[in-house]
Design a protein around this motif. Structure first.
Motif, mmCIF file in Angstrom:
data_model
loop_
_atom_site.group_PDB
_atom_site.id
_atom_site.type_symbol
_atom_site.label_atom_id
_atom_site.label_comp_id
_atom_site.label_asym_id
_atom_site.label_seq_id
_atom_site.Cartn_x
_atom_site.Cartn_y
_atom_site.Cartn_z
ATOM 1 N N THR A 40 36.306 -65.873 -31.319
ATOM 2 C CA THR A 40 35.325 -66.242 -30.296
ATOM 3 C C THR A 40 34.699 -64.985 -29.713
ATOM 4 O OG1 THR A 40 36.992 -67.874 -29.756
ATOM 5 C CG2 THR A 40 35.028 -67.835 -28.381
ATOM 6 N N GLN A 41 35.566 -63.999 -29.440
ATOM 7 C CA GLN A 41 35.078 -62.743 -28.878
ATOM 8 C C GLN A 41 34.051 -62.096 -29.803
ATOM 9 O OE1 GLN A 41 37.957 -59.599 -28.398
ATOM 10 N NE2 GLN A 41 38.454 -60.345 -26.355
ATOM 11 N N GLU A 42 34.383 -62.107 -31.078
ATOM 12 C CA GLU A 42 33.494 -61.444 -32.018
ATOM 13 C C GLU A 42 32.190 -62.192 -32.212
ATOM 14 O OE1 GLU A 42 35.393 -60.127 -35.555
ATOM 15 O OE2 GLU A 42 36.817 -58.915 -34.419
ATOM 16 N N GLU A 102 30.754 -63.826 -29.864
ATOM 17 C CA GLU A 102 29.966 -63.481 -28.675
ATOM 18 C C GLU A 102 29.285 -62.129 -28.851
ATOM 19 O OE1 GLU A 102 32.456 -63.598 -25.219
ATOM 20 O OE2 GLU A 102 32.783 -65.753 -25.457
ATOM 21 N N LYS A 103 30.078 -61.191 -29.370
ATOM 22 C CA LYS A 103 29.520 -59.851 -29.576
ATOM 23 C C LYS A 103 28.383 -59.886 -30.587
ATOM 24 C CE LYS A 103 33.225 -56.851 -28.205
ATOM 25 N NZ LYS A 103 33.982 -55.654 -28.529
ATOM 26 N N ARG A 108 40.190 -63.821 -30.949
ATOM 27 C CA ARG A 108 39.419 -62.702 -31.439
ATOM 28 C C ARG A 108 38.097 -63.198 -32.038
ATOM 29 N NH1 ARG A 108 41.586 -57.067 -32.273
ATOM 30 N NH2 ARG A 108 39.501 -56.186 -32.458
#
Ligand code: ADP
Ligand code: MG
Ligand code: ZN
Length: 710
Positions: free
Chosen positions: A355-357, A359-360, A353
């Protein structure tokens, strides 16, 4: 059936035309297809189930996630004369049972419920005893774990639908669905993806802009002072920020409310109501505010800090301009926000999560730095491919000149290096401006060759300049107890003279709208009525409707019916007050005339409907590229009638292609004449033009101008 739908749109809601997607959605629902409708905020999703609810027998169930939203929607329906109610936890047990009893008797066309109700077996039994042709699922993205507001109780909807004896049609509605979320919605509600109505995410009345590398508090205060009559939301990152900005605005005598999770329930509700009722024009809040706020007349949304991702940003910013009037979404960006957001994300434990955030977050930062169209950036983020520049955002309209600031950048960066890349922005700025500050001398920085090389500028200005260099990725920040500056590889290229740096001049604050005393008067009338009716003002009439009144100056019932947003029911209830106010205003201001193309049409027995249909027919032929003469011949109408139809359509925001209707040499002539005579009145323009340039051509040209914002 669609004819009936159009008639209902007119008589209840007072609108002459369906907006993009509404008609298809209604058609699909009335044909009994489970349907998903994805439209941007303010696109008009409610109509897509409210009109079928009026056409179909029985009671339509609307699942809605927020209590305040339900109340506003029900208030709005009751105002236009539709019987509707809601059941949620704000009611006492007795009130709820009473409403259920009435619902079973078929008293309501629409019943709004919170999803949590569906967990009660008893309630499902109640529903089974009602005639339910349609279940509308508002904010349907709440069904998906991939969405940003997952609500577990949304998972009960499908089961509820299966439990109902008549096998109702399901309509899912949302503004924020990535393809993945859409798929989830279709799966859980058994919607065939073929029955998707997607109108795209673009919000044509919003103009986005990013303000960076400037003193944001100053920009903010300036903006608020200039626009203090308009309603707006300021989003700040933390409770503390909210309190600070709130106090600051109070000091400026701005009528401000605040909202964050640290306040008590009662105070929060009170503050929210003050804003909804137009008692406070500005709401300063954390992102806790806004879910379920349907206030339509919000003219701007200003983010004081960087939001954590595009989804949140577009949703929050999208609260501006639901009424379709031009509104602004401004993001104030400073590079330290990124560090704060990153820090918050770092706290989370879930690696994937995280890493995803991150990126966002990076995409959010890219948004701040792109020099391309901002609206287009957003649309592409949400997966739209066929986009084009919007022509209204800060970047599209950017006419500021860029100055070469390479030399100054080199000065600042070499100072950072000479200070050992171990210090922060403030002291670096002090050294550059030659400050006699104790710390500067103690460290011996006053002996550096870069000491005072920018002394013709203020420390604040230089500090902002350093921010700009940070935003350009030339200077970077090392986080620690105190953030320190260092020169990035890209910055070193500049120092070596391999590349240049350009900086645009600062953004000037402008007013969103010109003052119109009549509009203020009508706002007052609306506020008084709203107080008596105990509903928020925008439930009585939207700003868009008041603006249309200001343009058309209706003085009779028939004329008032021509105003967008005035249906039969509201005409009966409030017409007189508004007509009186307009008459009085016009007596006191005889120079005030209806705006071009907005003049109400000559009276006929049932003017509005007859005109609506006939207009449409003309417009359709126009779309098929028939000339005015051809349309007149085909429809056996006078040329002037056809011309009037097209002007009225343009007045309703429909795409009339005037460049096709006026020859290019005339356009040139009119352009010159308008330059000479101004565009406020038609007659002076007409007088300097050759005889055969008609009023229609002039009006058409002016529409074309206003549409293209020249
Ligand atoms: P959404 O739920 O998609 O965010 P709403 O249903 O709240 O949007 O509608 C936004 C605004 O647009 C409301 O003020 C509504 O009255 C107005 N509206 C909806 N349909 C039309 C139409 N066909 N013509 C003019 N205004 C409309
Ligand atoms: Mg809605
Ligand atoms: Zn743009």
């Amino acid at each position: 059936m669609i004819e009936k739908a159009r008639h209902l749109l007119e008589s209840y809601f007072g609108y002459s035309f369906f907006r993009n997607g509404q008609e298809q959605a209604i058609q699909s629902v009335l044909s009994g297809n489970n349907t998903i409708c994805v439209m941007p905020t303010g696109g008009g999703k409610s109509i897509c189930y409210q009109i079928p609810a009026l056409v179909l027998p029985g009671t339509t169930i609307v699942i809605s996630p927020l209590i305040s939203l339900m109340k506003d929607q029900v208030d709005a329906l009751v105002q236009v004369g539709v019987s509707a109610t809601y059941i949620n936890s704000s009611l006492t047990f007795k009130e709820a049972s009473e409403r259920i009893r009435e619902a079973k008797q078929g008293k309501y066309k629409l019943l709004y419920i919170a999803p949590e109700r569906l967990e009660s077996r008893e309630f499902i039994e109640d529903l089974k005893q009602m005639e339910i042709p349609l279940v509308a699922v508002d904010e349907a993205h709440c069904i998906s774990q991939w969405g940003h507001d997952f609500r577990p109780s949304y998972r009960h909807i499908q089961q509820m639908v299966h439990n109902l004896p008549q096998n109702p049609t399901v309509l899912a509605l949302t503004a924020t669905a990535t393809p993945r979320v859409r798929e989830d919605i279709c799966d859980s509600l058994e919607i065939d993806e073929g029955n998707s109505i997607l109108t795209g995410f673009e919000r044509v009345n919003l103009s986005f802009s990013v303000v960076k590398g400037q003193d944001r508090l100053r920009f903010f205060l300036d903006y608020l002072k200039k626009n203090q009559k308009e309603a707006g939301i300021i989003y700040a990152a933390t409770r503390k920020n909210v309190d600070q900005l709130y106090e600051r605005l109070k000091k400026e005598n701005i009528n401000v409310a605040r909202y964050h999770a640290g306040m008590g329930d009662n105070e929060r509700i009170r503050e929210q109501d003050r804003f909804l009722n137009d008692e406070a024009s500005v709401m300063v809040a954390t992102s806790a505010f806004g879910m379920g706020i349907d206030k339509s007349n919000i003219r701007y949304v200003l983010h004081f800090q960087l939001p954590k991702n595009m989804e949140s940003y577009y949703q929050e910013a999208g609260r501006a301009g639901r009424d379709g009037l031009d509104s602004e979404c401004i993001l104030l960006h400073a590079s330290q926000d990124v560090q704060i957001q990153r820090f918050l994300i770092d706290q989370s434990s879930d690696r994937i999560r995280m890493t995803q955030e991150l990126e966002k977050l990076q995409q959010m930062v890219d948004y701040c730095h792109t020099e391309n169209c901002l609206q287009e950036f957003i649309l592409q983020y949400f997966g739209e491919t066929e986009t084009k520049p919007c022509g209204r955002c800060g970047n599209c309209l950017d006419s500021r000149t860029s100055n070469d600031v390479t030399k100054e950048a080199q000065m600042a960066m070499s100072c950072v290096i000479r200070m050992g890349q171990r210090f922060g922005k403030t002291i670096t700025a002090q050294v550059l401006t030659g400050s006699k500050n104790k710390k500067v001398t103690e460290m011996g920085f006053d002996k550096l060759p870069t000491y005072g090389i920018m002394k013709n500028r203020g420390a604040k200005e230089v500090s902002e300049f350093i921010e700009f260099l940070i935003s350009q990725g030339l200077i970077a920040i090392e986080q620690g107890q105190f953030p320190t500056l260092y020169v990035s590889p890209k910055g070193k290229d500049i120092l070596l003279g391999k590349e240049q740096v350009y900086r645009r001049e600062t953004v000037k604050v402008r007013e969103i709208a010109k003052d119109d005393p009549l509009f203020e008067t009508l706002r007052e009338v609306r506020r008084t009525i709203a107080e008596m009716a105990k509903v928020p003002p925008f439930v009585i009439f939207s700003d868009a409707t008041l603006k249309d009144m200001c343009a058309k100056l209706p003085k009779t019932n028939e004329e008032l019916l021509q105003v967008s947003g005035v249906g039969e029911h509201k005409l009966q209830k409030y017409g007189l007050e508004f007509i009186q106010a307009i008459r009085m205003f016009c007596e006191a201001h005889p120079e005030r005339q209806p705006e071009m193309g907005a003049a109400t049409a000559p009276k006929k027995p049932t003017p509005k409907k007859a005109i609506g249909d006939s207009h449409l027919e003309t417009f359709e032929l126009h779309q098929q590229h028939l000339s005015i003469n051809e349309i007149a011949e085909k429809r056996e109408l006078a040329i002037s009638t056809v011309e009037n139809h097209l002007l009225q359509c343009a007045g309703q925001g429909m795409e009339v292609d005037f460049t096709r209707l006026i020859s290019s040499e005339y356009i040139l002539l009119i352009e010159k004449a308008v330059e000479e005579a101004g565009r406020d009145r038609l007659k002076p323009i007409k007088e300097i033009l050759p005889e055969d340039v008609s009023y229609f051509m002039i009006k058409g040209y002016l529409y074309f101008l206003s549409k293209n914002k020249v």
